[in-house]
Each structure stands twice: as C-alpha cells, then as structure tokens.
Design a protein around this motif. Structure first.
Motif, short mmCIF file in Angstrom:
data_model
loop_
_atom_site.label_atom_id
_atom_site.label_comp_id
_atom_site.label_asym_id
_atom_site.label_seq_id
_atom_site.Cartn_x
_atom_site.Cartn_y
_atom_site.Cartn_z
N TYR A 1 -3.49 3.39 -5.26
CA TYR A 1 -2.40 4.12 -4.58
C TYR A 1 -1.60 4.94 -5.60
O TYR A 1 -0.40 4.79 -5.74
CB TYR A 1 -1.49 3.13 -3.84
N ASN B 1 8.87 1.56 2.09
CA ASN B 1 9.60 0.78 3.08
C ASN B 1 10.22 -0.48 2.46
O ASN B 1 11.41 -0.76 2.65
CB ASN B 1 8.65 0.40 4.23
N ALA C 1 1.44 7.00 -4.36
CA ALA C 1 2.59 6.19 -3.96
C ALA C 1 3.36 5.70 -5.19
O ALA C 1 4.59 5.62 -5.16
CB ALA C 1 2.13 4.99 -3.13
N LYS D 1 1.86 3.16 2.30
CA LYS D 1 2.80 3.20 3.42
C LYS D 1 3.93 2.17 3.26
O LYS D 1 5.08 2.45 3.58
CB LYS D 1 2.04 2.95 4.72
N THR D 2 3.60 1.00 2.77
CA THR D 2 4.59 -0.09 2.74
C THR D 2 5.45 -0.11 1.48
O THR D 2 6.53 -0.68 1.51
CB THR D 2 3.89 -1.45 2.91
N ASN E 1 0.86 -1.18 0.00
CA ASN E 1 0.00 0.00 0.00
C ASN E 1 0.89 1.23 0.00
O ASN E 1 2.12 1.12 -0.09
CB ASN E 1 -0.97 -0.03 1.19
#
Length: 144
Positions: A100, A52, A103, A48-49, A46
């Motif tokens: 997303y 990372n 992103a 956020k990930t 997503n």
C-alpha cells in the motif's frame, strides 16, 4: 460535570464509536458489530482503512509501517504483537508499505520499520528501527 468520551474506530467493521473514557478499561464493544473495540493485538490496515483509523481514533494509536522484504520488520512483528498485548487501551495497527505504497506515502516514511503514534488524527511521535517488545512498551507509555 459532563463525562469525557473518546471516539474509537472498530477494527472489525470500521464504525466509529463514542466511548466514555471511564469505560475504556472495561473492554468496550462496538455498537454496530458487537465485537471488541480494543483488541490488544495489532490489526492489519489497507489503503482504505489507514486514514480512517488515524483520523477518527481519539485514543492513542500506534501504526507499524513495514514491508515484506524487510528483515528487521519481520523480526519486530512478534515484538510489536507482544507489546500490543501489554497495552490493551492503545490501538496497535500495521500497514504493509510495499503493498500500500500510496497510502503510506503521506507519512514520509524514510526507513523501515517505523512506528508512528497518532492521537486525535495528529502524529505525536515516531520511532524508526526494530525494537524489542519492552522498549516498544516503554516508548508508548512515554507518550501517554
């Protein structure tokens, strides 16, 4: 001589783990949640990930940028999953670009599906268009 290590982000809890390279083929588990680090199956990312996984994984990471409305993307999904099962020491992940969009924007995806290979936080290759699993495997193996 010191042992070489790689950082791997857990696909379950997203903790960063340091794993001796000699143990990568031994199905290492996360030090935080004890689940497998290398799952041999693509995991959904997503907003956020995504960053990372890309920035912190030191092992080869292949991200499939796809959209729910894209017929070639939907056709390639099972092929991507099959390829992941054949390359258990490679991290396979997917990000749905229509869900997303922000992103995915920094990665300048111009067509779908597009697979982007990352290592140590840097893009090392990309491949656009739907491919059968054997061609995905060949492409990924050529990057090692």
């Amino acid at each position: 001589m010191s042992e070489q290590n790689s950082h791997i982000v857990c696909p379950h809890c997203y903790a960063t783990n340091r794993v001796p390279d000699a143990r990568l083929s031994a199905a290492p588990n996360c030090g935080k949640c004890a689940k497998p680090l290398l799952t041999a199956t693509p995991h959904e990312l997503n907003a956020k990930t995504l960053s990372n996984i890309i920035q912190k994984n030191e092992v080869l990471t292949v991200v499939d940028f796809w959209a729910s409305w894209c017929q070639p993307c939907l056709m390639m999904a099972p092929e991507f999953k099959t390829a992941a099962s054949q390359l258990p020491q490679v991290v396979f992940a997917k990000i749905q670009t229509d869900k997303y969009e922000q992103a995915a924007a920094p990665y300048n995806i111009r067509s779908l599906p597009t697979m982007v290979a990352f290592k140590n936080g840097k893009e090392i290759a990309r491949q656009s268009g739907a491919l059968p699993s054997h061609q995905i495997v060949q492409w990924v193996q050529s990057l090692k």
